[in-house]
Scaffold this active site. Sequence first.
Site, short mmCIF file in Angstrom:
data_model
loop_
_atom_site.label_atom_id
_atom_site.label_comp_id
_atom_site.label_asym_id
_atom_site.label_seq_id
_atom_site.Cartn_x
_atom_site.Cartn_y
_atom_site.Cartn_z
N ASP A 158 1.09 88.18 82.80
CA ASP A 158 0.57 87.07 83.50
C ASP A 158 -0.05 86.09 83.03
O ASP A 158 0.16 84.58 83.05
CB ASP A 158 0.54 87.58 85.12
CG ASP A 158 1.39 88.40 85.60
OD1 ASP A 158 2.52 88.40 85.26
OD2 ASP A 158 1.20 89.12 86.53
N CYS A 184 2.89 88.79 66.27
CA CYS A 184 2.16 87.92 65.50
C CYS A 184 0.61 88.80 65.52
O CYS A 184 -0.57 87.95 64.98
CB CYS A 184 2.23 86.33 66.07
SG CYS A 184 1.39 86.37 67.74
N GLU A 201 4.32 76.88 88.33
CA GLU A 201 5.75 76.90 88.03
C GLU A 201 6.37 75.77 89.05
O GLU A 201 6.08 75.94 90.14
CB GLU A 201 6.20 78.23 88.35
CG GLU A 201 5.58 79.29 87.09
CD GLU A 201 5.52 80.53 88.13
OE1 GLU A 201 6.61 81.13 88.32
OE2 GLU A 201 4.36 81.12 88.21
N CYS A 220 2.86 90.68 70.90
CA CYS A 220 3.82 90.23 70.00
C CYS A 220 3.50 90.59 68.50
O CYS A 220 2.38 90.87 68.12
CB CYS A 220 3.59 88.57 70.06
SG CYS A 220 4.61 87.56 69.04
N CYS A 231 5.85 84.05 73.58
CA CYS A 231 4.35 84.33 73.25
C CYS A 231 3.75 83.02 73.28
O CYS A 231 4.09 81.87 72.57
CB CYS A 231 4.47 84.86 71.78
SG CYS A 231 2.68 85.10 70.96
N CYS A 258 2.46 82.08 69.34
CA CYS A 258 3.35 81.52 68.13
C CYS A 258 4.72 81.13 68.59
O CYS A 258 5.32 80.43 67.91
CB CYS A 258 3.48 83.00 67.23
SG CYS A 258 4.71 84.29 68.01
N ASP A 274 0.29 81.23 86.88
CA ASP A 274 1.21 81.96 87.19
C ASP A 274 1.21 82.81 88.43
O ASP A 274 0.47 83.48 88.68
CB ASP A 274 1.56 83.08 86.00
CG ASP A 274 2.60 83.97 85.95
OD1 ASP A 274 3.85 83.44 86.01
OD2 ASP A 274 2.53 84.98 86.38
#
Length: 360
Positions: free
Chosen positions: A345, A338, A266, A336, A318, A321, A182
């Site tokens: 990052d 979860c 990316e 999150c 996330c 999940c 990232d």
Amino acid sequence: MQRTYKFRLYPAKEEQENIHFALERCRLLYNRLLAERIAAYKQTGQSLTYYEQKATLPERKKYIPELKNVHSQVLQHVVERLDKAYQTFFRRIKTGEKAGFPRFKPESRYNSFTYPQSGFSIEGKHLRLSKIGDVRIRLHRQPQGNIKTCTIMVKNGKYYACFSCEVENVPLPASEKQIGIDLGILRLAVTSDGERIESPQFLRKSEDKLKQKQRAVSKKKRGSNRRRKAVRELARLHEKVANQRKDYAHQVSRKLVNEYGLFAFEDLNIQRMVKNHHLAKSIADSGWNGLVQFVTYKAESAGRQVVQVNPYRTSQRCSNCGEIVPKSLAVRVHQCSCGYTADRDENAAINILNLALKNI
Ligand SMILES: [Zn+2]
């Protein structure tokens, strides 16, 4: 494999004079050799060859004693340069490309000479050049491999040495390890393994200076002398920062490519369209570009894989999940419902890797 290293030289006054002397002698020789080739062709329908022209050098030195003050291989290389210019010309004609006949060189178009084999050596902080002297050199990195040639260049009043090195292409052992990367503004990058790749301190400092200089230019009146001066300084700094970035990207990419077998980034083209364009971003952008480029070409030459993915929502999703967890740029931690918590990052980097694995 060939690799070129460029270093700044800081010649003292006398060495500068010697460099300019050699440059001028080489230029005059080049033009003279070209004139003789043209004349020979007009008279006989045949041009002169590299070997024929090279054989004339000892004779020339008798008539032009100044030539003795230039390293003999440097002079030989002038013959080679002209020969290459001819070869390029004829190759282009053959392939039907646009071809310009080799031209006489004015001073402004002749800015380098080459030691093709010997006559130069690196001695600590100096580059020892035959017939020139010991010139201070800034070796910001050690050239790798066997140094084949050394070219001395003068550009915008600055002096450089370019070393062309023969590096052995060592095949890397296969790697099963995969990594998502990232790209960021605060840090150059964070990987899916949680590793942070910071911009080194010296690069940060230069980038800060770059911002200052850019502001300085925009404050000055258009067309003014002070603005012109500021623009020149900015250009010089840009060059310096670009070199520092390049060196750093080389180091980082080498380390990554040695270790991993698959890289996920990316897609920078998509990234550029979605994110806004302010200064910090445009500066970060050039750092990313270098990193992606260097990893890509090193990975490809080592038989490793590079995948680029659409970065849409990679920082919001996330990675555990799949839930979308909206957060502003200021929120540095992904948390999150979860139960999964990670650096913002790092979570994005894992998503980038997962997307890449889905796409291959
Ligand atoms: Zn989750």
